[in-house]
Design a protein around this motif. Structure first.
Motif, PDB file in Angstrom:
ATOM      1  N   PHE A 163      93.884 -19.715  28.972  1.00 57.18           N
ATOM      2  CA  PHE A 163      94.698 -20.628  29.779  1.00 57.18           C
ATOM      3  C   PHE A 163      95.455 -19.871  30.906  1.00 57.18           C
ATOM      4  O   PHE A 163      95.635 -20.708  32.146  1.00 57.18           O
ATOM      5  CB  PHE A 163      95.635 -21.278  28.861  1.00 57.18           C
ATOM      6  CG  PHE A 163      96.619 -22.405  29.673  1.00 57.18           C
ATOM      7  CD1 PHE A 163      96.181 -23.668  29.715  1.00 57.18           C
ATOM      8  CD2 PHE A 163      97.860 -22.187  29.840  1.00 57.18           C
ATOM      9  CE1 PHE A 163      96.964 -24.545  30.288  1.00 57.18           C
ATOM     10  CE2 PHE A 163      98.627 -22.927  30.555  1.00 57.18           C
ATOM     11  CZ  PHE A 163      98.290 -24.143  30.639  1.00 57.18           C
ATOM     12  N   ASP A 164      95.891 -19.022  30.850  1.00 61.67           N
ATOM     13  CA  ASP A 164      96.578 -18.116  31.932  1.00 61.67           C
ATOM     14  C   ASP A 164      95.635 -17.868  33.236  1.00 61.67           C
ATOM     15  O   ASP A 164      96.167 -18.014  34.132  1.00 61.67           O
ATOM     16  CB  ASP A 164      97.113 -16.662  31.401  1.00 61.67           C
ATOM     17  CG  ASP A 164      98.289 -16.778  30.457  1.00 61.67           C
ATOM     18  OD1 ASP A 164      98.915 -17.745  30.330  1.00 61.67           O
ATOM     19  OD2 ASP A 164      98.413 -15.922  29.453  1.00 61.67           O
ATOM     20  N   GLN A 165      94.390 -17.556  32.876  1.00 57.71           N
ATOM     21  CA  GLN A 165      93.559 -17.160  33.799  1.00 57.71           C
ATOM     22  C   GLN A 165      93.454 -18.660  34.772  1.00 57.71           C
ATOM     23  O   GLN A 165      93.201 -18.607  35.804  1.00 57.71           O
ATOM     24  CB  GLN A 165      92.276 -16.769  33.440  1.00 57.71           C
ATOM     25  CG  GLN A 165      92.200 -15.305  32.893  1.00 57.71           C
ATOM     26  CD  GLN A 165      90.874 -14.845  32.477  1.00 57.71           C
ATOM     27  OE1 GLN A 165      89.760 -15.414  32.876  1.00 57.71           O
ATOM     28  NE2 GLN A 165      91.045 -14.234  31.269  1.00 57.71           N
ATOM     29  N   ALA A 166      93.333 -19.654  33.904  1.00 63.62           N
ATOM     30  CA  ALA A 166      93.019 -21.228  34.383  1.00 63.62           C
ATOM     31  C   ALA A 166      94.312 -21.345  35.396  1.00 63.62           C
ATOM     32  O   ALA A 166      94.218 -21.966  36.369  1.00 63.62           O
ATOM     33  CB  ALA A 166      92.705 -22.049  33.313  1.00 63.62           C
ATOM     34  N   SER A 167      95.442 -21.040  34.786  1.00 59.60           N
ATOM     35  CA  SER A 167      96.581 -21.518  35.792  1.00 59.60           C
ATOM     36  C   SER A 167      96.765 -20.664  36.964  1.00 59.60           C
ATOM     37  O   SER A 167      97.155 -21.453  38.019  1.00 59.60           O
ATOM     38  CB  SER A 167      97.931 -20.967  34.757  1.00 59.60           C
ATOM     39  OG  SER A 167      97.954 -21.989  33.707  1.00 59.60           O
TER      40      SER A 167
ATOM     41  N   GLU B 190      89.003 -17.357  19.857  1.00 56.64           N
ATOM     42  CA  GLU B 190      90.243 -17.049  19.031  1.00 56.64           C
ATOM     43  C   GLU B 190      91.573 -17.434  19.782  1.00 56.64           C
ATOM     44  O   GLU B 190      91.591 -17.493  20.856  1.00 56.64           O
ATOM     45  CB  GLU B 190      90.188 -15.404  18.842  1.00 56.64           C
ATOM     46  CG  GLU B 190      89.110 -14.904  18.071  1.00 56.64           C
ATOM     47  CD  GLU B 190      89.377 -15.260  16.606  1.00 56.64           C
ATOM     48  OE1 GLU B 190      90.362 -15.694  16.016  1.00 56.64           O
ATOM     49  OE2 GLU B 190      88.276 -15.515  15.830  1.00 56.64           O
ATOM     50  N   PRO B 191      92.726 -17.566  18.867  1.00 57.14           N
ATOM     51  CA  PRO B 191      93.824 -17.959  19.592  1.00 57.14           C
ATOM     52  C   PRO B 191      94.357 -17.134  20.848  1.00 57.14           C
ATOM     53  O   PRO B 191      94.667 -17.702  21.842  1.00 57.14           O
ATOM     54  CB  PRO B 191      94.765 -17.966  18.331  1.00 57.14           C
ATOM     55  CG  PRO B 191      94.178 -18.202  17.088  1.00 57.14           C
ATOM     56  CD  PRO B 191      92.670 -17.488  17.468  1.00 57.14           C
ATOM     57  N   THR B 192      94.200 -15.817  20.697  1.00 54.23           N
ATOM     58  CA  THR B 192      94.755 -14.910  21.567  1.00 54.23           C
ATOM     59  C   THR B 192      93.878 -15.292  22.866  1.00 54.23           C
ATOM     60  O   THR B 192      94.270 -15.212  24.124  1.00 54.23           O
ATOM     61  CB  THR B 192      94.704 -13.371  21.422  1.00 54.23           C
ATOM     62  OG1 THR B 192      93.415 -13.288  20.970  1.00 54.23           O
ATOM     63  CG2 THR B 192      95.946 -13.283  20.115  1.00 54.23           C
ATOM     64  N   GLU B 193      92.463 -15.217  22.953  1.00 55.29           N
ATOM     65  CA  GLU B 193      91.606 -15.519  23.943  1.00 55.29           C
ATOM     66  C   GLU B 193      91.793 -16.908  24.562  1.00 55.29           C
ATOM     67  O   GLU B 193      91.638 -16.981  25.950  1.00 55.29           O
ATOM     68  CB  GLU B 193      90.030 -15.465  23.326  1.00 55.29           C
ATOM     69  CG  GLU B 193      89.536 -14.194  22.749  1.00 55.29           C
ATOM     70  CD  GLU B 193      88.439 -14.104  22.182  1.00 55.29           C
ATOM     71  OE1 GLU B 193      87.687 -15.439  21.880  1.00 55.29           O
ATOM     72  OE2 GLU B 193      87.702 -13.243  21.988  1.00 55.29           O
TER      73      GLU B 193
END
Length: 526
Positions: free
Chosen positions: A241-245, A233-236
């Motif tokens: 991506f935030d976690q990956a950053s 889902e878009p929010t996921e």
């Protein structure tokens, strides 16, 4: 040296009281009775000796380059200077105006502060890494001109090992939530997506070519791949991506100076769409709505740091075929900055004219960051420019204030010579910049050129093609392309960090080389 330590102790104590580094350096006592000003009395320097001494202490604590320091005109007033000199004056002051005794005074005080802060706290983002002041010769004033990186060759094994490290940090933040007994692991979908971005093809063709390369049973078919992508889902995806950053930044926490506030750039890029727009609320009109595209906003680190993209935000705006609200770009800015500040401290945000609005100004002020945004030229600005030309002025500063429902704050409009040709450019900022510093300060905006190269690389080197109308697919493809871009940049940084020499923006590893290695090293788990 005793006096130097006393100055360092005062700076440390003020920092422990919660003050900013600028305030700490400003309030510290400078013991100059035994320090000699290199400018003779009969030829007084235009900048005060104590002011330049405080500025040098600040620079050595942060590790900023002279080129960066000259853009911090907000330091002039608290340090007792009329303006921050340009980089040539700063360098000459350290090398010629300051003798060995003055340089030793600065170095001893600064090294004490840096070691104390890292050993005992508190956390001060602007303070340079401790390892930069331990076990090595202090950086001299002409290092900025002389420390140029030399050509370095990396072995294939070094590149593969470093790329695998970057890849592992980048992909772990994403989980489709599919059943554990599924035919394919998430890793295999990531591998196929990387391959499609590398060869620049669509899903069906990419899956067929990938199976030909790795074996028919190895990877999923195109339809299977799309079904898996739609599980995100878009929010996921944004959260992943935030976690990956966060994971990527953790890999370089000991190498990069991300404890110091960074300069960030916000921009919006488009991915063209040529299909039917009915029932497509995420498609926007561009070029007077004759052309159509998906829009994505990003926040990137720019300047002399690792050029990573820290946050992505889908742009949803009003078009003739939907019921969306009119452009709420200040909300996009708010979400981007908030998420990016979870990763790094941000000092200044640079935006283009698309973000020229009072609500954007106030949003950034509420987020406690500085901003520098070019302003659209209206009749008001044109009248002011005409007045400047009549008076023979090249630069001017107009004080103003923002007063909207979200709050208010004082700000300034800076009128400076345009760097793109004849004429005058106008910038908005919330920093107290005077007419003498305006042109130098606005040079900071040139750092945004990096973001244009980012978008070019993302679209040409990493973005797989698709004609899907499903926004989940569109967003996944874009997010994954940005992730691959970040992996490339992190790999390049780690390679350069392994050798001596100053970092520069130009990569030593091409995007194509990085993507091919990612594909070849994404091995499905046993």
């Amino acid at each position: 040296m005793t006096h130097a330590y006393k100055t360092g102790i005062e700076i440390r104590e003020v920092l422990r009281d919660g003050a900013s580094l600028r305030s700490a350096v400003n309030e510290a006592t400078l013991y100059t009775d035994q320090l000699e000003d290199g400018c003779p009395e009969w030829h007084p320097a235009p900048d005060s000796f104590q002011g330049m001494l405080r500025l040098s202490i600040y620079r050595e604590i942060t590790g900023d380059s002279y080129r960066t320091l000259e853009t911090y005109q907000e330091l002039a007033e608290p340090f007792g200077l009329e303006h921050i000199p340009d980089e040539s004056v700063l360098s000459r002051t350290w090398r010629k105006r300051f003798d060995d005794g003055v340089r030793e005074y600065v170095t001893v005080a600064v090294h004490f502060v840096v070691k104390e802060i890292h050993d005992y706290g508190p956390t001060v983002p602007a303070v340079r890494p401790k390892k930069e002041v331990t076990g090595s010769k202090p950086k001299s004033g002409d290092d900025d001109e002389q420390d140029k990186p030399t050509g370095t060759e990396f072995s294939d094994e070094q590149i593969r090992r470093t790329t695998r490290l970057a890849r592992d940090h980048g992909f772990d933040g994403f989980d489709s939530g599919r059943a554990q007994n599924a035919s394919y692991e998430d890793t295999q979908f990531f591998e196929l997506q990387t391959f499609m971005g590398m060869v620049g093809c669509g899903t069906a063709q990419g899956a067929a070519r990938f199976q030909f390369r790795r074996g028919e049973e190895y990877g999923p078919h195109g339809e299977t791949h799309l079904r898996a992508v739609k599980q995100f889902e878009p929010t996921e995806l944004v959260e992943g991506f935030d976690q990956a950053s966060d994971r990527l930044l953790s890999a370089i926490a000991d190498e990069a100076s991300f404890r110091r506030p960074v300069t960030a750039a916000i921009d919006i890029t488009t991915v063209p769409y040529y299909g039917d727009v009915e029932g497509m609320p995420m498609v926007s009109g561009i070029g007077g709505e004759e052309e159509r595209a998906f829009k994505f906003a990003t926040l990137s680190i720019v300047g002399e740091n690792v050029p990573l993209i820290l946050a992505i935000e889908p742009v949803r705006e009003s078009s003739a075929w939907d019921d969306n609200q009119s452009n709420q770009v200040h909300r996009v800015v708010r979400r981007l900055v908030r998420r990016a500040k979870d990763h790094v401290p941000i000092e200044t945000v640079l935006c283009d004219r698309e973000f020229d609005s009072m609500r954007v100004y106030q949003t950034l002020s509420n987020l406690d960051v500085n901003y520098l945004i070019p302003k659209r030229i209206s009749s008001t600005e044109r009248k002011a420019i005409d007045s400047m030309e009549a008076d023979g002025q090249d630069t001017a500063v107009e004080t103003a204030s923002v007063d909207v429902e979200a709050g208010s704050h004082p700000m300034r409009f800076l009128y400076v010579p345009s760097t793109s040709g004849d004429g005058t450019a106008v910038f908005a900022t919330n920093l107290p910049v005077g007419p003498d510093q305006a042109e130098i300060f606005c040079r900071r905006y040139s750092r945004r050129w990096q973001i244009e190269n980012e978008y070019k690389s993302i679209k040409n080197d990493f973005l797989a093609k698709t004609s899907s109308k499903d926004y989940r697919v569109r967003l996944f493809y874009f997010v994954f392309a940005v992730l691959l871009y970040n992996i490339w940049r992190l790999t390049d940084f780690l390679l350069k960090a392994a050798v001596d020499g100053e970092m520069d923006y130009a990569p030593v590893l091409t995007a194509g080389e990085c993507v091919e290695i990612v594909v070849s090293t994404l091995i499905p788990p046993d």
